[in-house]
Design an enzyme around this catalytic site. Structure first.
Site, short mmCIF file in Angstrom:
data_model
loop_
_atom_site.label_atom_id
_atom_site.label_comp_id
_atom_site.label_asym_id
_atom_site.label_seq_id
_atom_site.Cartn_x
_atom_site.Cartn_y
_atom_site.Cartn_z
N ILE A 43 0.87 -1.17 0.00
CA ILE A 43 0.00 0.00 0.00
C ILE A 43 0.91 1.23 0.00
O ILE A 43 1.57 1.51 1.00
CB ILE A 43 -0.91 0.01 1.24
CG1 ILE A 43 -1.72 -1.29 1.33
CG2 ILE A 43 -1.83 1.23 1.22
CD1 ILE A 43 -2.38 -1.52 2.68
N GLU A 44 0.96 1.92 -1.12
CA GLU A 44 1.83 3.09 -1.25
C GLU A 44 1.11 4.35 -0.79
O GLU A 44 -0.12 4.36 -0.60
CB GLU A 44 2.28 3.25 -2.70
CG GLU A 44 3.16 2.10 -3.17
CD GLU A 44 3.61 2.24 -4.61
OE1 GLU A 44 4.49 1.46 -4.99
OE2 GLU A 44 3.11 3.10 -5.36
N ALA A 46 1.57 8.93 -1.04
CA ALA A 46 2.31 10.06 -1.60
C ALA A 46 3.46 10.47 -0.69
O ALA A 46 4.50 10.91 -1.16
CB ALA A 46 1.37 11.25 -1.83
N CYS A 53 4.69 -2.58 3.08
CA CYS A 53 4.92 -3.72 2.20
C CYS A 53 3.87 -4.81 2.43
O CYS A 53 3.27 -4.90 3.51
CB CYS A 53 6.31 -4.31 2.44
SG CYS A 53 7.65 -3.16 2.12
N GLU A 55 4.31 -7.98 2.88
CA GLU A 55 4.70 -8.94 3.92
C GLU A 55 4.32 -8.43 5.31
O GLU A 55 3.80 -9.17 6.14
CB GLU A 55 6.21 -9.19 3.86
CG GLU A 55 6.70 -9.73 2.55
CD GLU A 55 7.15 -8.65 1.56
OE1 GLU A 55 6.39 -7.67 1.35
OE2 GLU A 55 8.24 -8.78 1.00
#
Length: 130
Positions: A43-44, A46, A53, A55
């Site tokens: 899940i990125e 801004a 990550c 994991e």
């Protein structure tokens, strides 16, 4: 749960990834000693350091449900090269399972098996620290 099934669960989890900045989607499936499996995706954000990550998403879900005994982790990225956990994830997981079996997969589902302690030589601390 077979290795193949765990990799397939990671592939399915990858579909939920939120990766608008890198376009590199990652999925993970974490098998606990009691047979429960927790999945996660990357899940990125801004604000780049705020991302998480796949994991650690899977591990956080497991830990928050009271499961800290991990047996195997499958991780798959969106390229034809196998995807291995980043250093942060390796250290995070080492805290709970130094002997964790890690199935590192490519986008086509092919994978290689590693032991977490081999992927993180000389790991820092963990439960063994005084």
């Amino acid at each position: 749960m077979t290795e193949h099934e765990l990799v397939q669960m990671a592939l399915a989890a990858r579909e939920q990834a939120y990766a608008p900045y890198s376009n590199f989607r990652v999925g993970a499936a974490l098998l606990c000693s009691d047979g429960n499996v927790y999945t996660g995706c990357n899940i990125e954000n801004a604000s780049y350091p705020c991302g998480i990550c796949a994991e650690r998403t899977a591990a956080a879900k497991a830990i928050s449900e009271g499961h800290t005994a991990f047996e195997a982790l499958a991780v798959v990225g969106s390229s034809q090269k196998i995807c291995t956990p980043c250093g942060l994830c390796r250290q995070f997981l080492f805290e709970f399972a130094p002997g964790l079996k890690v199935l590192c997969a490519a986008a086509d589902g092919s994978y290689k098996v590693y032991c977490l302690s081999d992927l993180l030589k000389g790991a820092f601390g963990g439960k063994s620290m005084p």
